[in-house]
Design a protein around this motif. Sequence first.
Motif, mmCIF file in Angstrom:
data_model
loop_
_atom_site.group_PDB
_atom_site.id
_atom_site.type_symbol
_atom_site.label_atom_id
_atom_site.label_comp_id
_atom_site.label_asym_id
_atom_site.label_seq_id
_atom_site.Cartn_x
_atom_site.Cartn_y
_atom_site.Cartn_z
ATOM 1 N N ARG A 1 10.587 18.773 -30.496
ATOM 2 C CA ARG A 1 9.779 18.687 -31.722
ATOM 3 C C ARG A 1 10.477 19.387 -32.880
ATOM 4 O O ARG A 1 10.521 18.878 -34.011
ATOM 5 C CB ARG A 1 8.395 19.285 -31.467
ATOM 6 C CG ARG A 1 7.550 18.418 -30.536
ATOM 7 C CD ARG A 1 6.558 19.217 -29.730
ATOM 8 N NE ARG A 1 5.452 19.730 -30.518
ATOM 9 C CZ ARG A 1 4.530 20.559 -30.042
ATOM 10 N NH1 ARG A 1 4.589 20.972 -28.778
ATOM 11 N NH2 ARG A 1 3.541 20.966 -30.806
ATOM 12 N N ASP B 1 8.693 10.414 -32.233
ATOM 13 C CA ASP B 1 7.833 11.062 -31.240
ATOM 14 C C ASP B 1 8.374 10.928 -29.823
ATOM 15 O O ASP B 1 7.796 11.477 -28.881
ATOM 16 C CB ASP B 1 6.417 10.472 -31.296
ATOM 17 C CG ASP B 1 5.658 10.915 -32.535
ATOM 18 O OD1 ASP B 1 5.902 12.039 -33.003
ATOM 19 O OD2 ASP B 1 4.836 10.129 -33.044
ATOM 20 N N PHE C 1 -5.110 18.918 -25.524
ATOM 21 C CA PHE C 1 -3.737 19.164 -25.967
ATOM 22 C C PHE C 1 -3.374 20.633 -25.758
ATOM 23 O O PHE C 1 -2.695 21.254 -26.566
ATOM 24 C CB PHE C 1 -3.534 18.761 -27.439
ATOM 25 C CG PHE C 1 -4.613 19.238 -28.380
ATOM 26 C CD1 PHE C 1 -4.624 20.536 -28.864
ATOM 27 C CD2 PHE C 1 -5.612 18.373 -28.789
ATOM 28 C CE1 PHE C 1 -5.613 20.973 -29.734
ATOM 29 C CE2 PHE C 1 -6.607 18.792 -29.669
ATOM 30 C CZ PHE C 1 -6.602 20.100 -30.139
ATOM 31 N N HIS D 1 0.916 13.459 -24.674
ATOM 32 C CA HIS D 1 0.651 14.806 -25.204
ATOM 33 C C HIS D 1 -0.593 15.430 -24.568
ATOM 34 O O HIS D 1 -0.874 16.606 -24.798
ATOM 35 C CB HIS D 1 0.517 14.791 -26.736
ATOM 36 C CG HIS D 1 -0.695 14.096 -27.295
ATOM 37 N ND1 HIS D 1 -0.606 13.082 -28.218
ATOM 38 C CD2 HIS D 1 -2.023 14.274 -27.099
ATOM 39 C CE1 HIS D 1 -1.812 12.676 -28.555
ATOM 40 N NE2 HIS D 1 -2.693 13.385 -27.884
ATOM 41 N N LYS D 2 -1.279 14.671 -23.740
ATOM 42 C CA LYS D 2 -2.448 15.222 -23.053
ATOM 43 C C LYS D 2 -2.037 15.795 -21.694
ATOM 44 O O LYS D 2 -1.533 16.917 -21.619
ATOM 45 C CB LYS D 2 -3.538 14.155 -22.947
ATOM 46 C CG LYS D 2 -4.093 13.800 -24.334
ATOM 47 C CD LYS D 2 -5.251 12.836 -24.317
ATOM 48 C CE LYS D 2 -5.807 12.659 -25.723
ATOM 49 N NZ LYS D 2 -6.914 11.695 -25.791
ATOM 50 N N ASN E 1 -1.370 8.640 -23.828
ATOM 51 C CA ASN E 1 -1.005 9.820 -24.610
ATOM 52 C C ASN E 1 -0.340 10.880 -23.735
ATOM 53 O O ASN E 1 -1.026 11.713 -23.144
ATOM 54 C CB ASN E 1 -2.249 10.434 -25.269
ATOM 55 C CG ASN E 1 -2.784 9.611 -26.412
ATOM 56 O OD1 ASN E 1 -2.281 8.531 -26.699
ATOM 57 N ND2 ASN E 1 -3.811 10.110 -27.070
ATOM 58 N N LEU F 1 1.546 17.519 -29.437
ATOM 59 C CA LEU F 1 1.069 16.565 -30.440
ATOM 60 C C LEU F 1 2.178 16.212 -31.433
ATOM 61 O O LEU F 1 2.918 17.075 -31.865
ATOM 62 C CB LEU F 1 -0.092 17.179 -31.237
ATOM 63 C CG LEU F 1 -1.446 17.262 -30.522
ATOM 64 C CD1 LEU F 1 -2.388 18.173 -31.285
ATOM 65 C CD2 LEU F 1 -2.041 15.883 -30.374
ATOM 66 N N GLN F 2 2.279 14.933 -31.817
ATOM 67 C CA GLN F 2 1.575 13.851 -31.172
ATOM 68 C C GLN F 2 2.574 13.056 -30.356
ATOM 69 O O GLN F 2 3.746 12.959 -30.709
ATOM 70 C CB GLN F 2 0.886 12.943 -32.192
ATOM 71 C CG GLN F 2 1.845 12.270 -33.134
ATOM 72 C CD GLN F 2 1.151 11.628 -34.311
ATOM 73 O OE1 GLN F 2 0.014 11.894 -34.674
ATOM 74 N NE2 GLN F 2 1.873 10.750 -34.957
ATOM 75 N N CYS F 3 2.107 12.512 -29.253
ATOM 76 C CA CYS F 3 2.982 11.707 -28.396
ATOM 77 C C CYS F 3 2.109 10.641 -27.752
ATOM 78 O O CYS F 3 1.489 10.865 -26.713
ATOM 79 C CB CYS F 3 3.667 12.585 -27.355
ATOM 80 S SG CYS F 3 4.970 11.756 -26.436
ATOM 81 N N SER F 4 2.042 9.479 -28.397
ATOM 82 C CA SER F 4 1.147 8.395 -27.983
ATOM 83 C C SER F 4 1.911 7.085 -27.976
ATOM 84 O O SER F 4 2.686 6.816 -28.898
ATOM 85 C CB SER F 4 -0.038 8.277 -28.954
ATOM 86 O OG SER F 4 -0.706 9.510 -29.092
ATOM 87 N N PRO G 1 0.835 6.843 -33.919
ATOM 88 C CA PRO G 1 0.268 8.125 -34.340
ATOM 89 C C PRO G 1 -1.117 8.365 -33.742
ATOM 90 O O PRO G 1 -2.130 8.410 -34.435
ATOM 91 C CB PRO G 1 0.215 8.008 -35.870
ATOM 92 C CG PRO G 1 0.072 6.550 -36.116
ATOM 93 C CD PRO G 1 0.846 5.862 -35.024
ATOM 94 N N GLY G 2 -1.173 8.481 -32.426
ATOM 95 C CA GLY G 2 -2.439 8.762 -31.746
ATOM 96 C C GLY G 2 -2.953 7.586 -30.951
ATOM 97 O O GLY G 2 -2.637 6.415 -31.219
#
Length: 442
Positions: free
Chosen positions: A106, A340, A95, A283-284, A281, A290-293, A151-152
């Motif tokens: 955000r 998100d 991240f 967010h990677k 994800n 974080l967080q964006c899944s 959430p992840g």
Amino acid sequence: MEPTVGDLSDPLINHTEGQLFLHEAFKIIVEEVLCKGTDVKEKVCEWKEPEELALLLDLELREKGEQKEKLLQRVRDVAKYSVKTSHPRFFNQQFAGVDYHSLAGRFLSEALNTNLFTYEVAPVFVLMEAEVLRGLRELVGWTEGDGLFCPGGSTSNMYALNLARYRLYPEVKSQGLWSLPRLTIFTSPESHYSVKKGAAFMGFGMDNVIFVKGAVPHFVSCTSGTTVQGAFDPLDRIADVCDKHKLWLHVDAAWGGSVLFSKKHRHLMKGVNRANSVAWNPHKMLVAGLQCSVLLLKDTTNLLKKCHGANASYLFQQDKFYDVNLDIGDKSVQCSRKVDCLKLWLMWKAVGSTGLEQRVDKAFFHTRYLVEQMKKRDGFQLLREVAPVIKERMMKQGTMMVGYQPLGDRVNFFRITILSPLISQKDLDFFLDEIERLGNDV
């Protein structure tokens, strides 16, 4: 900003004072986190031992509030002593980096402070989430389907487990595990640990994340981009087996899913369109923050709602004045669900699919460069005792941050994560030089 005792019939928040505090706090955030925190001349972290750090931060909560200047110093201290994950030499986790459009999203979603469960309280974001999920599904190769921001990635994987079980045994929703045979989950040893945690959490049992004779197979979890080695499972070959035996095929693409943006690298996920579900994800590798899944589904039968819905009458009234299908909250096991989608939507709007493709290609480009440079350096292998010593030195000096770990029977090695768009080749050269410098006398 200590509140004064007054008439409780009056507002307790002073907007003028509060907005002034927010303005000044924001200036500190920009200076400490976004200016200093992205400057290679600054430290990645200002390391302190736990006891010293606790004293510096003065963490104790008290009966009386504090004045504005004291609170602003608190903001500065939190920023100063936190790890700067946007620093170009933060290689520790998946991240790293910063995208300013995503960050604006955000900030905006936090300020709006809404809950993504009904159209009436989140009209913009119900429509926005649907469009972002549609765009991601299109990259997978699906013209229809469903999905949810989660959430992840671990939660996305657990959703897929639950949906697969419900599809096979819908009575589990009302009757529980008593109504089921022993079920098994197939995955590889390199899969994310959330598959085993999910098996424990949902009553499958960790021992059933293997082949168990006499049990009923119902779920296959593939990985596109393993956490440690970045490996991609052969999805087409696995899909052939799943099709033959009518098994739910899930692809954990939390790390690697973003290759679908890249014409050059999307072949790594050939066959993903044959999956039932995909965890991804942004967010990677895309640096959405974080967080964006997301969990993406091929299903068009409203399985998410059938599996998780509880029809709470105080939220999901069926006689509303708008299309109640826009009330998506019953698809989720959560009631409160953060927005998100905005961070990804605004970033995608800003740079387009082409810009996101460049981020993926840049990450692969820099990875290949680093590998070639390592091959040119004699003796660039680490013993078990060396990595922890070097890690301690780099943390205390604050020069960079990279994680290490063993893998199977292999000794500790440094796991460098290369994804931040802020990285240059100079940073990668610095990484190699710094490892050698820090370990020179070990």
